[in-house]
Design a protein around this motif. Structure first.
Motif, PDB file in Angstrom:
ATOM      1  N   TYR A  94      10.157  -1.520 -11.889  1.00 56.77           N
ATOM      2  CA  TYR A  94      10.575  -1.546 -10.488  1.00 56.77           C
ATOM      3  C   TYR A  94      10.960  -0.153 -10.005  1.00 56.77           C
ATOM      4  CZ  TYR A  94      10.439  -6.542 -11.133  1.00 56.77           C
ATOM      5  OH  TYR A  94      10.001  -7.819 -11.404  1.00 56.77           O
ATOM      6  N   THR A  95      10.539   0.161  -8.809  1.00 57.52           N
ATOM      7  CA  THR A  95      10.850   1.447  -8.197  1.00 57.52           C
ATOM      8  C   THR A  95      12.275   1.419  -7.633  1.00 57.52           C
ATOM      9  OG1 THR A  95       9.824   0.663  -6.136  1.00 57.52           O
ATOM     10  CG2 THR A  95       8.447   1.940  -7.631  1.00 57.52           C
ATOM     11  N   ASP A  96      12.781   2.595  -7.311  1.00 59.87           N
ATOM     12  CA  ASP A  96      14.115   2.678  -6.711  1.00 59.87           C
ATOM     13  C   ASP A  96      14.048   2.234  -5.254  1.00 59.87           C
ATOM     14  OD1 ASP A  96      15.242   3.706  -9.047  1.00 59.87           O
ATOM     15  OD2 ASP A  96      14.751   5.770  -8.474  1.00 59.87           O
ATOM     16  N   TYR A  99       4.100  -0.664 -10.800  1.00 65.72           N
ATOM     17  CA  TYR A  99       5.418  -0.346 -10.258  1.00 65.72           C
ATOM     18  C   TYR A  99       5.581  -1.110  -8.945  1.00 65.72           C
ATOM     19  CZ  TYR A  99       5.537   3.427 -13.680  1.00 65.72           C
ATOM     20  OH  TYR A  99       5.538   4.132 -14.858  1.00 65.72           O
ATOM     21  N   LEU A 100       6.635  -1.919  -8.872  1.00 63.05           N
ATOM     22  CA  LEU A 100       6.846  -2.766  -7.708  1.00 63.05           C
ATOM     23  C   LEU A 100       8.208  -2.508  -7.078  1.00 63.05           C
ATOM     24  CD1 LEU A 100       5.559  -6.240  -8.984  1.00 63.05           C
ATOM     25  CD2 LEU A 100       4.309  -4.542  -7.616  1.00 63.05           C
ATOM     26  N   SER A 101       8.297  -2.781  -5.786  1.00 71.28           N
ATOM     27  CA  SER A 101       9.579  -2.749  -5.090  1.00 71.28           C
ATOM     28  C   SER A 101      10.512  -3.787  -5.699  1.00 71.28           C
ATOM     29  CB  SER A 101       9.363  -3.065  -3.608  1.00 71.28           C
ATOM     30  OG  SER A 101      10.587  -3.399  -2.978  1.00 71.28           O
ATOM     31  N   PRO A 102      11.813  -3.496  -5.756  1.00 66.59           N
ATOM     32  CA  PRO A 102      12.782  -4.492  -6.253  1.00 66.59           C
ATOM     33  C   PRO A 102      12.773  -5.795  -5.462  1.00 66.59           C
ATOM     34  CG  PRO A 102      13.805  -2.333  -6.102  1.00 66.59           C
ATOM     35  CD  PRO A 102      12.464  -2.213  -5.442  1.00 66.59           C
ATOM     36  N   ILE A 103      12.192  -5.788  -4.259  1.00 65.09           N
ATOM     37  CA  ILE A 103      12.088  -7.023  -3.477  1.00 65.09           C
ATOM     38  C   ILE A 103      11.409  -8.118  -4.293  1.00 65.09           C
ATOM     39  CG2 ILE A 103      10.778  -8.053  -1.560  1.00 65.09           C
ATOM     40  CD1 ILE A 103      11.541  -5.661   0.141  1.00 65.09           C
ATOM     41  N   PHE A 127      -3.249  -5.499  -2.882  1.00 62.45           N
ATOM     42  CA  PHE A 127      -3.579  -4.157  -3.360  1.00 62.45           C
ATOM     43  C   PHE A 127      -4.987  -3.775  -2.912  1.00 62.45           C
ATOM     44  CE2 PHE A 127      -0.185  -5.076  -6.482  1.00 62.45           C
ATOM     45  CZ  PHE A 127       0.501  -3.862  -6.458  1.00 62.45           C
ATOM     46  N   THR A 128      -5.372  -2.508  -3.117  1.00 59.80           N
ATOM     47  CA  THR A 128      -6.729  -2.071  -2.803  1.00 59.80           C
ATOM     48  C   THR A 128      -7.714  -2.788  -3.727  1.00 59.80           C
ATOM     49  OG1 THR A 128      -6.701  -0.251  -4.387  1.00 59.80           O
ATOM     50  CG2 THR A 128      -5.842   0.209  -2.170  1.00 59.80           C
ATOM     51  N   LYS A 129      -8.974  -2.773  -3.362  1.00 64.52           N
ATOM     52  CA  LYS A 129      -9.992  -3.456  -4.173  1.00 64.52           C
ATOM     53  C   LYS A 129     -10.071  -2.871  -5.580  1.00 64.52           C
ATOM     54  CE  LYS A 129     -12.872  -5.135  -0.395  1.00 64.52           C
ATOM     55  NZ  LYS A 129     -14.224  -5.165   0.231  1.00 64.52           N
ATOM     56  N   GLU A 130      -9.915  -1.549  -5.696  1.00 66.96           N
ATOM     57  CA  GLU A 130      -9.943  -0.916  -7.006  1.00 66.96           C
ATOM     58  C   GLU A 130      -8.772  -1.382  -7.864  1.00 66.96           C
ATOM     59  OE1 GLU A 130     -10.159   0.640  -4.112  1.00 66.96           O
ATOM     60  OE2 GLU A 130     -12.267   1.287  -4.127  1.00 66.96           O
ATOM     61  N   GLU A 131      -7.599  -1.450  -7.244  1.00 67.03           N
ATOM     62  CA  GLU A 131      -6.414  -1.905  -7.973  1.00 67.03           C
ATOM     63  C   GLU A 131      -6.532  -3.387  -8.329  1.00 67.03           C
ATOM     64  OE1 GLU A 131      -2.971   1.049  -6.151  1.00 67.03           O
ATOM     65  OE2 GLU A 131      -3.678  -0.650  -4.962  1.00 67.03           O
ATOM     66  N   GLY A 185       0.792  -1.224   0.000  1.00 61.49           N
ATOM     67  CA  GLY A 185       0.000   0.000   0.000  1.00 61.49           C
ATOM     68  C   GLY A 185       0.822   1.271   0.000  1.00 61.49           C
ATOM     69  N   ASN A 186       2.130   1.163   0.156  1.00 54.48           N
ATOM     70  CA  ASN A 186       3.000   2.342   0.111  1.00 54.48           C
ATOM     71  C   ASN A 186       3.248   2.720  -1.342  1.00 54.48           C
ATOM     72  OD1 ASN A 186       5.352   4.048   0.010  1.00 54.48           O
ATOM     73  ND2 ASN A 186       5.843   3.433   2.093  1.00 54.48           N
ATOM     74  N   LYS A 187       2.670   3.822  -1.785  1.00 57.06           N
ATOM     75  CA  LYS A 187       2.701   4.183  -3.197  1.00 57.06           C
ATOM     76  C   LYS A 187       4.090   4.574  -3.698  1.00 57.06           C
ATOM     77  CE  LYS A 187      -1.646   3.426  -3.397  1.00 57.06           C
ATOM     78  NZ  LYS A 187      -2.085   2.116  -3.927  1.00 57.06           N
ATOM     79  N   GLU A 188       4.992   4.896  -2.796  1.00 55.33           N
ATOM     80  CA  GLU A 188       6.362   5.176  -3.230  1.00 55.33           C
ATOM     81  C   GLU A 188       7.083   3.901  -3.655  1.00 55.33           C
ATOM     82  OE1 GLU A 188       8.420   7.244  -0.182  1.00 55.33           O
ATOM     83  OE2 GLU A 188       7.122   9.021  -0.265  1.00 55.33           O
TER      84      GLU A 188
END
Length: 255
Positions: free
Chosen positions: A241-243, A196-200, A223-227, A181-184
């Motif tokens: 992937y995000t930084d 966009y996903l964490s490199p994890i 993810f949220t229900k909408e997502e 849920g952390n959009k960053e």
């Protein structure tokens, strides 16, 4: 012969009592987390000033013999090892604080995860040994990656409570929702059809895919229900992937 039988009985009872003595509520670590962690950030300055309870907790874990550990159920074992990883990481940071990043500890060939700082079953091992050689190897539980915290902003948030046998499943699911849920770190761009996903999720893709589902399908329920609706009914999505932010998850900066 009768004396020998009595002796065996006494030894068996002693082992039973010792096994029953371990505190599976992990209350010492729970108090540390409640006092020094807020919103996933750690007051390392305060913890460095008062490390006694963290040290006592780690000593308690170090005193558990492997044969006793082997008698526990899987949730007890996993909660123990996850708490050990997070507590040992906290102490590693405290021992070198102030630092700007966990990656500042050690050298190129002897980085933070190669330091022998974890006391377990009469040995001293590394954080890598604990994560890759024990947790990932023994337990087919990809949600462990939502719980292990490497003292960086890019990690999942450190909980303000210890993991316990009774709440482990609920806690791991909650960690998944909080992390994804952390959009960053993780987000869905519906219009661009990009996730966009964490490199994890790239580093440990094999863990998430062990049960036959692609990573994206596996994590969709977090993810949220909408997502979730967009990912399920919106066609194919590309993954980017995000930084990863390696700066220290330190709440005491600037204080």
């Amino acid at each position: 012969m009768r004396l020998f039988t009595i002796l065996l009985l006494v030894l068996s009872l002693t082992e039973f009592v010792q096994a029953a003595e371990f505190d599976h509520s992990h209350q010492h670590f729970d108090r540390v987390l409640k006092q020094y962690v807020k919103n996933g950030l750690v007051n390392y300055a305060g913890l460095k000033t008062h490390p006694q309870e963290l040290n006592s907790y780690l000593d308690q874990l170090a005193s558990v013999p492997e044969d006793e550990f082997a008698r526990w159920n899987e949730n007890q074992q996993m909660a123990f090892l996850i708490n050990l990883y997070n507590a040992a990481t906290l102490r590693l940071i405290v021992d070198h604080y102030p630092v700007k990043s966990i990656k500042d500890i050690g050298g190129v060939l002897n980085g933070p995860w190669k330091q022998k700082v974890v006391h377990l079953w009469g040995e001293t091992i590394t954080l890598d040994d604990l994560e890759h050689g024990i947790l990932r190897k023994r337990y087919a539980e990809p949600r462990v990656h939502f719980a292990l915290v490497c003292a960086a902003h890019g990690c999942p948030p450190l909980r303000e409570e210890a993991y316990t046998e009774k709440k482990l499943n609920e806690q791991l699911d909650d960690q998944g929702r909080r992390f994804i849920g952390n959009k960053e770190k993780n987000r869905v761009d519906v219009s661009a059809h990009v996730v966009y996903l964490s490199p994890i999720f790239k580093w440990y893709a094999q863990d998430f895919e062990k049960k036959g589902s692609p990573v994206l399908k596996w994590i969709t329920p977090f993810f949220t229900k909408e997502e979730q609706a967009a990912l399920t009914n919106g066609g194919e999505f590309k993954i980017r992937y995000t930084d990863y932010d390696w700066s220290l998850n330190d709440s005491s900066v600037g204080k």
